[in-house]
Design a protein around this motif. Structure first.
Motif, PDB file in Angstrom:
ATOM      1  N   LYS A 387       0.829  -1.207   0.000  1.00 41.27           N
ATOM      2  CA  LYS A 387       0.000   0.000   0.000  1.00 41.27           C
ATOM      3  C   LYS A 387       0.862   1.256   0.000  1.00 41.27           C
ATOM      4  O   LYS A 387       0.563   2.236  -0.679  1.00 41.27           O
ATOM      5  N   ALA A 388       1.970   1.214   0.748  1.00 42.00           N
ATOM      6  CA  ALA A 388       2.835   2.389   0.858  1.00 42.00           C
ATOM      7  C   ALA A 388       3.689   2.607  -0.379  1.00 42.00           C
ATOM      8  O   ALA A 388       4.147   3.723  -0.633  1.00 42.00           O
ATOM      9  N   SER A 389       3.900   1.566  -1.175  1.00 40.45           N
ATOM     10  CA  SER A 389       4.832   1.654  -2.309  1.00 40.45           C
ATOM     11  C   SER A 389       4.284   2.435  -3.492  1.00 40.45           C
ATOM     12  O   SER A 389       5.049   2.935  -4.324  1.00 40.45           O
ATOM     13  N   GLY A 390       2.960   2.505  -3.605  1.00 44.42           N
ATOM     14  CA  GLY A 390       2.364   3.133  -4.781  1.00 44.42           C
ATOM     15  C   GLY A 390       2.337   2.228  -5.989  1.00 44.42           C
ATOM     16  O   GLY A 390       1.879   2.639  -7.070  1.00 44.42           O
ATOM     17  N   LEU A 391       2.792   1.007  -5.837  1.00 45.41           N
ATOM     18  CA  LEU A 391       2.770   0.042  -6.938  1.00 45.41           C
ATOM     19  C   LEU A 391       1.404  -0.623  -7.028  1.00 45.41           C
ATOM     20  O   LEU A 391       0.669  -0.710  -6.043  1.00 45.41           O
ATOM     21  N   THR A 392       1.072  -1.102  -8.222  1.00 44.55           N
ATOM     22  CA  THR A 392      -0.163  -1.852  -8.423  1.00 44.55           C
ATOM     23  C   THR A 392       0.136  -3.329  -8.214  1.00 44.55           C
ATOM     24  O   THR A 392       0.987  -3.897  -8.901  1.00 44.55           O
ATOM     25  N   GLY A 393      -0.550  -3.938  -7.258  1.00 46.32           N
ATOM     26  CA  GLY A 393      -0.264  -5.343  -6.998  1.00 46.32           C
ATOM     27  C   GLY A 393      -1.273  -5.965  -6.068  1.00 46.32           C
ATOM     28  O   GLY A 393      -2.140  -5.299  -5.498  1.00 46.32           O
ATOM     29  N   SER A 394      -1.167  -7.272  -5.927  1.00 49.27           N
ATOM     30  CA  SER A 394      -2.074  -8.033  -5.078  1.00 49.27           C
ATOM     31  C   SER A 394      -1.309  -9.201  -4.483  1.00 49.27           C
ATOM     32  O   SER A 394      -0.193  -9.514  -4.896  1.00 49.27           O
ATOM     33  N   ILE A 395      -1.930  -9.856  -3.506  1.00 48.52           N
ATOM     34  CA  ILE A 395      -1.285 -10.985  -2.830  1.00 48.52           C
ATOM     35  C   ILE A 395      -2.161 -12.218  -2.986  1.00 48.52           C
ATOM     36  O   ILE A 395      -3.381 -12.171  -2.810  1.00 48.52           O
ATOM     37  N   VAL A 396      -1.502 -13.312  -3.323  1.00 45.10           N
ATOM     38  CA  VAL A 396      -2.177 -14.605  -3.460  1.00 45.10           C
ATOM     39  C   VAL A 396      -1.171 -15.658  -3.041  1.00 45.10           C
ATOM     40  O   VAL A 396       0.037 -15.467  -3.204  1.00 45.10           O
ATOM     41  N   GLY A 397      -1.638 -16.753  -2.450  1.00 43.77           N
ATOM     42  CA  GLY A 397      -0.616 -17.702  -2.037  1.00 43.77           C
ATOM     43  C   GLY A 397      -1.111 -19.032  -1.543  1.00 43.77           C
ATOM     44  O   GLY A 397      -2.282 -19.203  -1.180  1.00 43.77           O
ATOM     45  N   HIS A 398      -0.171 -19.977  -1.533  1.00 44.86           N
ATOM     46  CA  HIS A 398      -0.388 -21.317  -1.008  1.00 44.86           C
ATOM     47  C   HIS A 398      -0.034 -21.278   0.483  1.00 44.86           C
ATOM     48  O   HIS A 398       0.993 -21.802   0.914  1.00 44.86           O
ATOM     49  N   VAL A 399      -0.884 -20.636   1.235  1.00 36.63           N
ATOM     50  CA  VAL A 399      -0.507 -20.301   2.606  1.00 36.63           C
ATOM     51  C   VAL A 399      -0.391 -21.520   3.511  1.00 36.63           C
ATOM     52  O   VAL A 399       0.229 -21.452   4.570  1.00 36.63           O
ATOM     53  N   GLY A 400      -0.953 -22.652   3.101  1.00 31.20           N
ATOM     54  CA  GLY A 400      -0.785 -23.854   3.881  1.00 31.20           C
ATOM     55  C   GLY A 400       0.651 -24.327   3.945  1.00 31.20           C
ATOM     56  O   GLY A 400       1.034 -25.081   4.839  1.00 31.20           O
ATOM     57  N   ASP A 401       1.473 -23.853   3.005  1.00 29.75           N
ATOM     58  CA  ASP A 401       2.903 -24.165   2.989  1.00 29.75           C
ATOM     59  C   ASP A 401       3.744 -22.996   3.480  1.00 29.75           C
ATOM     60  O   ASP A 401       4.983 -23.082   3.471  1.00 29.75           O
ATOM     61  N   GLY A 402       3.120 -21.887   3.825  1.00 30.72           N
ATOM     62  CA  GLY A 402       3.883 -20.690   4.166  1.00 30.72           C
ATOM     63  C   GLY A 402       4.398 -19.948   2.946  1.00 30.72           C
ATOM     64  O   GLY A 402       5.265 -19.076   3.058  1.00 30.72           O
ATOM     65  N   ASN A 403       3.867 -20.259   1.777  1.00 28.44           N
ATOM     66  CA  ASN A 403       4.331 -19.705   0.497  1.00 28.44           C
ATOM     67  C   ASN A 403       3.277 -18.753  -0.067  1.00 28.44           C
ATOM     68  O   ASN A 403       2.101 -19.109  -0.143  1.00 28.44           O
ATOM     69  N   PHE A 404       3.691 -17.540  -0.446  1.00 32.74           N
ATOM     70  CA  PHE A 404       2.735 -16.631  -1.067  1.00 32.74           C
ATOM     71  C   PHE A 404       3.437 -15.782  -2.122  1.00 32.74           C
ATOM     72  O   PHE A 404       4.661 -15.668  -2.144  1.00 32.74           O
ATOM     73  N   HIS A 405       2.613 -15.215  -3.002  1.00 33.06           N
ATOM     74  CA  HIS A 405       3.116 -14.414  -4.113  1.00 33.06           C
ATOM     75  C   HIS A 405       2.523 -13.010  -4.051  1.00 33.06           C
ATOM     76  O   HIS A 405       1.326 -12.842  -3.820  1.00 33.06           O
ATOM     77  N   CYS A 406       3.369 -12.049  -4.251  1.00 36.67           N
ATOM     78  CA  CYS A 406       2.921 -10.673  -4.453  1.00 36.67           C
ATOM     79  C   CYS A 406       3.056 -10.401  -5.948  1.00 36.67           C
ATOM     80  O   CYS A 406       4.169 -10.375  -6.480  1.00 36.67           O
ATOM     81  N   ILE A 407       1.941 -10.273  -6.634  1.00 36.63           N
ATOM     82  CA  ILE A 407       1.949 -10.063  -8.080  1.00 36.63           C
ATOM     83  C   ILE A 407       1.927  -8.562  -8.342  1.00 36.63           C
ATOM     84  O   ILE A 407       0.934  -7.877  -8.069  1.00 36.63           O
ATOM     85  N   LEU A 408       3.031  -8.053  -8.861  1.00 35.90           N
ATOM     86  CA  LEU A 408       3.200  -6.626  -9.122  1.00 35.90           C
ATOM     87  C   LEU A 408       3.100  -6.368 -10.615  1.00 35.90           C
ATOM     88  O   LEU A 408       3.663  -7.116 -11.425  1.00 35.90           O
ATOM     89  N   LEU A 409       2.388  -5.337 -10.981  1.00 35.45           N
ATOM     90  CA  LEU A 409       2.215  -4.988 -12.395  1.00 35.45           C
ATOM     91  C   LEU A 409       3.134  -3.836 -12.751  1.00 35.45           C
ATOM     92  O   LEU A 409       3.192  -2.832 -12.039  1.00 35.45           O
ATOM     93  N   VAL A 410       3.850  -3.978 -13.866  1.00 33.72           N
ATOM     94  CA  VAL A 410       4.891  -3.021 -14.203  1.00 33.72           C
ATOM     95  C   VAL A 410       4.945  -2.805 -15.707  1.00 33.72           C
ATOM     96  O   VAL A 410       4.754  -3.737 -16.490  1.00 33.72           O
ATOM     97  N   ASN A 411       5.202  -1.574 -16.083  1.00 30.85           N
ATOM     98  CA  ASN A 411       5.484  -1.246 -17.475  1.00 30.85           C
ATOM     99  C   ASN A 411       6.961  -1.543 -17.722  1.00 30.85           C
ATOM    100  O   ASN A 411       7.824  -0.846 -17.192  1.00 30.85           O
ATOM    101  N   PRO A 412       7.288  -2.589 -18.493  1.00 38.28           N
ATOM    102  CA  PRO A 412       8.702  -2.969 -18.653  1.00 38.28           C
ATOM    103  C   PRO A 412       9.533  -1.903 -19.347  1.00 38.28           C
ATOM    104  O   PRO A 412      10.771  -1.952 -19.289  1.00 38.28           O
ATOM    105  N   ASP A 413       8.874  -0.938 -19.998  1.00 41.78           N
ATOM    106  CA  ASP A 413       9.607   0.147 -20.662  1.00 41.78           C
ATOM    107  C   ASP A 413       9.861   1.328 -19.734  1.00 41.78           C
ATOM    108  O   ASP A 413      10.522   2.292 -20.115  1.00 41.78           O
ATOM    109  N   ASP A 414       9.324   1.257 -18.522  1.00 43.36           N
ATOM    110  CA  ASP A 414       9.509   2.317 -17.539  1.00 43.36           C
ATOM    111  C   ASP A 414      10.604   1.877 -16.569  1.00 43.36           C
ATOM    112  O   ASP A 414      10.355   1.130 -15.617  1.00 43.36           O
TER     113      ASP A 414
END
Length: 484
Positions: A387-414
């Motif tokens: 929330k503080a970063s100003g980036l566009t992203g969300s969190i999803v994960g296989h939390v039963g294993d302690g594993n999660f992903h933060c999916i960040l969206l980025v313009n690769p040309d920026d």
């Protein structure tokens, strides 16, 4: 001294023989003809569009095309291709379905991409032994379709319809790992073509035992090696009985903390949950839009239970009690196969749902995994950081294993935004390490996490890996620029 000699070898002989006078992207005609002599002219391509298709995966890493792409039809051809490239000092890049997220197929030094998808046979099914042998072109969906009437299934499910040998190469896992384990737990044997063309069976030719204490664990060495030690041309997999009955469930929570705490409490209560997936409110909104769901926009758990009808009733009752104690609402069951499929298809399409939040951008997925006791702490802190970063992203994960992903969206040309995304990912990786976790639970090291690997395993760990690599691949030709 050994380190100096190895380093000198890799630097002095990156290209030799046919290609000694050519730059990257310019394999000489004689070498290309030699490739065609092995696999046939129709199974070799140097066309730019084909090379570009094989120089990228689904990661944010820029395309690094190989100099040629070949499609072998059998293990003998793979062996001859490897021997040819080895003699001439040409890099070799294995390719499966291209669904990786760490740039594992990028040909950073050019070379020959070996596309293994034409080798797509299910070689042997041993129903009484709960095992199957498959070639690298067989995907997890194709295998389970083949097993449909056998009473068996292969549960490792990373979401994408990835090739099973590619899943072994990356040490993949996915939504079912909390109950059935990862690829490391479900690979019994591998057939591997070594960089010089020799053929290795990591547990012995044709063997598919359940356990062994015989010598070094060569199978474990190659699982997760990301194509840097050899080309996997067949894998023997552990199969599991298909469950008698299956029920899925969803429940929404007032906070990220409550959802993650419920996960830990369910596992502590010894509920044998088969899947337990976390989606934050941003991801739930994206999935509602992309997959036409009608779920509450709130931190949510997707769960699945396997067993007898009586066992499922007990599991559901206990789980509902636990989540209600943590403030859950909108607890709903999905017993019919069609509704369960709709839910899990939406979960598996979460990557594409996230990409749809910002059309034209690419996704960058973090992949940390921590001990369950530290899961709430890191997920809550990551949510605040996002929330503080100003980036566009969300969190999803296989939390039963302690594993999660933060999916960040980025313009690769920026470049500035890309730098902020990478800094966020590195900060998260280091936070996981500080909590005694790992920088990657299932995606692998690839191109982007090599520094974090050094911090995770230490100097002695990295040097040991380098020594193993040097023994098997002294010229550094197998998928260079990855892992180490």
């Amino acid at each position: 001294m050994a380190r100096l000699l190895r380093s000198a070898t890799w630097r002095l002989f990156p290209w030799r023989g046919y290609c000694s006078q050519k730059a990257k992207g310019e394999l000489c005609r004689d070498f290309v003809e030699a490739l065609k002599a092995v696999v046939g002219g129709s199974h070799v391509s140097t066309a730019a569009v084909v090379r570009e298709q094989h120089g990228r995966d689904e990661s944010v890493h820029r395309c690094e095309p190989p100099d040629a792409v070949v499609w072998p039809q059998n293990v003998e051809q793979v062996s001859r291709l490897a021997a040819l490239c080895y003699r001439q000092g040409v890099p070799i890049i294995p390719f499966g379905t291209g669904t990786g997220l760490e740039g594992g197929v990028c040909a950073v030094q050019g070379g020959v991409c070996v596309n293994l998808t034409h080798m797509d046979r299910i070689l042997e099914l041993n129903q009484e032994d709960f095992s199957v042998v498959v070639e690298p072109g067989v995907t997890r969906k194709a295998l389970n379709a083949h097993l449909r009437d056998s009473g068996l299934w292969f549960p490792v499910d990373p979401g994408a319809d990835a090739s099973l040998c590619g899943m072994a190469a990356t040490g993949a896992s996915g939504t079912n790992a909390v109950r059935y384990g990862t690829m490391r737990d479900n690979v019994l044997n591998l057939e591997v073509v070594l960089p010089d063309g020799r053929l290795l069976h990591t547990a012995g030719r044709g063997r598919h035992f359940r356990k062994s204490a015989a010598g070094y664990n060569l199978t474990g060495l190659f699982v997760g090696s990301e194509g840097t030690l050899g080309l996997i041309t067949a894998t023997t997999l552990r199969l599991h009985p298909a469950p008698e009955a299956t029920v899925a469930a969803t429940c929404a929570f007032p906070s990220v903390q409550a959802a993650v705490d419920s996960t830990v409490h369910i596992l502590q209560a010894a509920v044998p949950v088969a899947r337990i997936e976390f989606l934050d409110e941003v991801m739930m909104d994206a999935c509602n839009r992309y997959s036409k769901l009608n779920c509450l926009v709130a931190p949510t758990l997707f769960l699945e239970f396997h067993g007898s009808q009586q066992a499922l009733e007990e599991q559901l009752q206990r789980t509902e009690e636990i989540v209600q104690q943590n403030g859950a609402s909108d607890f709903s069951w999905a017993k019919e196969a069609e509704e369960r499929s709709r839910l899990w298809t939406a979960r598996h399409n979460a990557w594409y749902a996230a990409l749809a939040m910002r059309p034209g951008c690419k996704g960058y997925s973090t992949d940390v995994c921590v001990p369950l006791s530290r899961l709430s702490e890191i997920v809550v802190q990551t949510k605040e950081d996002l929330k503080a970063s100003g980036l566009t992203g969300s969190i999803v994960g296989h939390v039963g294993d302690g594993n999660f992903h933060c999916i960040l969206l980025v313009n690769p040309d920026d470049a500035e935004e890309l730098g902020r995304v990478k800094a966020f990912a590195e900060q998260l990786g280091r936070r996981a390490l500080a909590l005694h976790g790992t920088c990657t639970g299932e995606h692998g090291i690839g191109m982007g996490k090599r520094q974090l690997l050094r911090e995770e395993v230490g100097a002695v760990g990295v040097e040991t890996m380098r020594q193993l690599k040097a023994v098997l691949d002294p010229q550094g030709l197998m998928n260079p620029g990855k892992v180490l």
